[in-house]
Design a protein around this motif. Structure first.
Motif, short mmCIF file in Angstrom:
data_model
loop_
_atom_site.label_atom_id
_atom_site.label_comp_id
_atom_site.label_asym_id
_atom_site.label_seq_id
_atom_site.Cartn_x
_atom_site.Cartn_y
_atom_site.Cartn_z
N ARG A 42 -2.14 6.20 2.13
CA ARG A 42 -1.52 5.21 3.00
C ARG A 42 -2.23 3.86 2.96
NH1 ARG A 42 2.31 5.20 6.60
NH2 ARG A 42 2.32 3.66 8.28
N ALA A 43 -3.57 3.86 2.94
CA ALA A 43 -4.31 2.60 2.99
C ALA A 43 -4.68 2.08 1.61
CB ALA A 43 -5.58 2.78 3.83
N ALA A 44 -4.36 2.83 0.56
CA ALA A 44 -4.74 2.43 -0.80
C ALA A 44 -3.64 1.56 -1.42
CB ALA A 44 -4.96 3.68 -1.66
N PRO A 45 -4.00 0.74 -2.42
CA PRO A 45 -2.99 -0.10 -3.07
C PRO A 45 -1.89 0.75 -3.70
CG PRO A 45 -5.21 -0.76 -3.73
CD PRO A 45 -5.35 0.52 -2.99
N THR A 52 0.84 -1.20 0.00
CA THR A 52 0.00 0.00 0.00
C THR A 52 0.87 1.25 0.00
OG1 THR A 52 -0.08 0.21 2.41
CG2 THR A 52 -1.71 -1.26 1.38
N GLY A 53 0.22 2.39 -0.07
CA GLY A 53 0.94 3.65 -0.01
C GLY A 53 1.69 3.84 1.29
N GLY A 54 1.36 3.02 2.29
CA GLY A 54 2.06 3.08 3.56
C GLY A 54 3.52 2.69 3.45
N ALA A 55 3.90 2.04 2.33
CA ALA A 55 5.30 1.67 2.12
C ALA A 55 6.16 2.87 1.74
CB ALA A 55 5.40 0.61 1.02
N VAL A 102 -6.17 0.56 -14.08
CA VAL A 102 -6.44 1.77 -14.86
C VAL A 102 -7.63 2.57 -14.32
CG1 VAL A 102 -5.39 0.92 -16.98
CG2 VAL A 102 -7.79 0.40 -16.50
N ARG A 103 -8.48 1.94 -13.52
CA ARG A 103 -9.61 2.65 -12.95
C ARG A 103 -9.36 3.09 -11.51
NH1 ARG A 103 -14.86 -0.81 -15.22
NH2 ARG A 103 -14.40 -0.51 -17.44
N GLY A 104 -8.17 2.86 -11.03
CA GLY A 104 -7.82 3.33 -9.70
C GLY A 104 -7.91 2.30 -8.60
N GLY A 105 -8.51 1.14 -8.90
CA GLY A 105 -8.61 0.09 -7.89
C GLY A 105 -7.32 -0.71 -7.82
N ALA A 106 -7.35 -1.78 -7.02
CA ALA A 106 -6.17 -2.65 -6.89
C ALA A 106 -5.88 -3.33 -8.23
CB ALA A 106 -6.41 -3.70 -5.81
N LEU A 107 -4.64 -3.40 -8.60
CA LEU A 107 -4.23 -4.06 -9.84
C LEU A 107 -4.45 -5.56 -9.72
CD1 LEU A 107 -2.85 -3.99 -12.62
CD2 LEU A 107 -0.65 -4.06 -11.44
#
Length: 294
Positions: free
Chosen positions: A202-205, A157-160, A210-215
């Motif tokens: 932080r909590a997002a993948p 996640t963005g937390g990395a 391409v639509r913004g969700g998890a790949l």
């Protein structure tokens, strides 16, 4: 009656911390096994019925599944899952003993370093959107440069962020490990994050579709499949082959098995030892190709 497959799946997930893929597969086996036993005994199946299961019942189930086209490896996994389900339903060690099909141990098929880089470049350049190309380049470099499973990479996640010299990875059974992050991999990920149209929350993948969700792993596998066809690489060239290449190349450069075990996140050293066979096979190939009397 109890919903045994659902209770079993909850046990695997909550108590044993198995991955969602393992839970899904084992629950599916439990459903199939109960349906077979219901036909086999001619009535509903509960724990009392299961405790009476004999080796002949498991043998009949395995024969039924083999008749549906299962190969040796799949049949062995099916038998293992059915026995585990019976152990859970009636107590550890209660499942009938039955020897499964023999499955020869395969040797991982790594690809050469230049092929790994060429593959990542081809996938990145083939993307229709510039930021997607940067994403795919960064992702495949991460798989090869850090030896991650594709599920581990896509779970980041963005937390990395911000990235440092190491990255914390969550592997099977929610076990975490710290993996060194090569400078080139870090730069590639940072370039992707800067180009991505979605903010790195932080909590997002970290790796988005391409639509913004998890790949999806399927999207990555399809891109690799197209690229290996263009490059003329083997059908065994998959995202997971990059992890095999990471391990094999480190071992070939002198890494010890214990350190490699830690980097790969293997629960047992036995899982890591398969790479010694790869290295030995490579040495034999070199010998046979180079020695005048080979």
């Amino acid at each position: 009656m109890e919903d045994l497959p659902t209770l079993y799946a909850a046990h695997l997930s909550r108590n044993l911390r198995r991955s969602i893929h393992t839970v899904r597969a084992y629950r599916a086996t439990a459903v199939r096994f109960l349906a077979f036993m219901s036909r086999h005994v001619g009535g509903p199946v509960d724990r009392a019925t299961l405790i009476k299961a004999a080796p002949s019942d498991l043998r009949a189930y395995l024969a039924h599944r083999r008749g549906e086209g299962l190969g040796n490896a799949s049949a062995a996994r099916e038998l293992s899952a059915a026995r585990d389900f019976l152990d859970w339903a009636n107590g550890v060690g209660s499942a009938p003993r039955l020897k499964g099909p023999r499955v020869p141990k395969g040797v991982p098929r790594p690809i050469a370093p230049h092929e790994a880089i060429a593959l990542a470049e081809e996938v990145g350049e083939a993307a229709r959107l510039e930021w997607v190309g940067k994403r795919d380049w960064a992702l495949l470099l991460l798989l090869y440069g850090a030896g991650l499973r594709i599920g581990e990479a896509l779970a980041l996640t963005g937390g990395a962020l911000p990235l440092g010299e190491t990255i914390t990875v969550t592997g099977k059974r929610d076990k975490t490990r710290i993996v060194p992050l090569l400078y080139q991999v870090r730069i590639a990920i940072e370039a992707y994050v800067a180009a991505c149209p979605w903010p790195a929350e932080r909590a997002a993948p970290l790796f988005r579709g391409v639509r913004g969700g998890a790949l999806s792993p399927g999207v990555v596998r399809a891109a690799v499949r197209a690229a290996r066809g263009t490059l003329g690489l083997s059908d065994r060239t998959t995202p997971h082959a990059l992890r095999h290449s990471f391990a094999t190349h480190l071992l070939g450069r002198g890494a010890d098995l214990r350190s490699l075990q830690e980097l790969l996140g293997h629960a047992s050293l036995g899982s890591t030892q398969i790479y010694t066979a790869v290295d030995a096979a490579h040495l034999l190939d070199v010998y046979r190709n180079a020695h005048p009397r080979a």
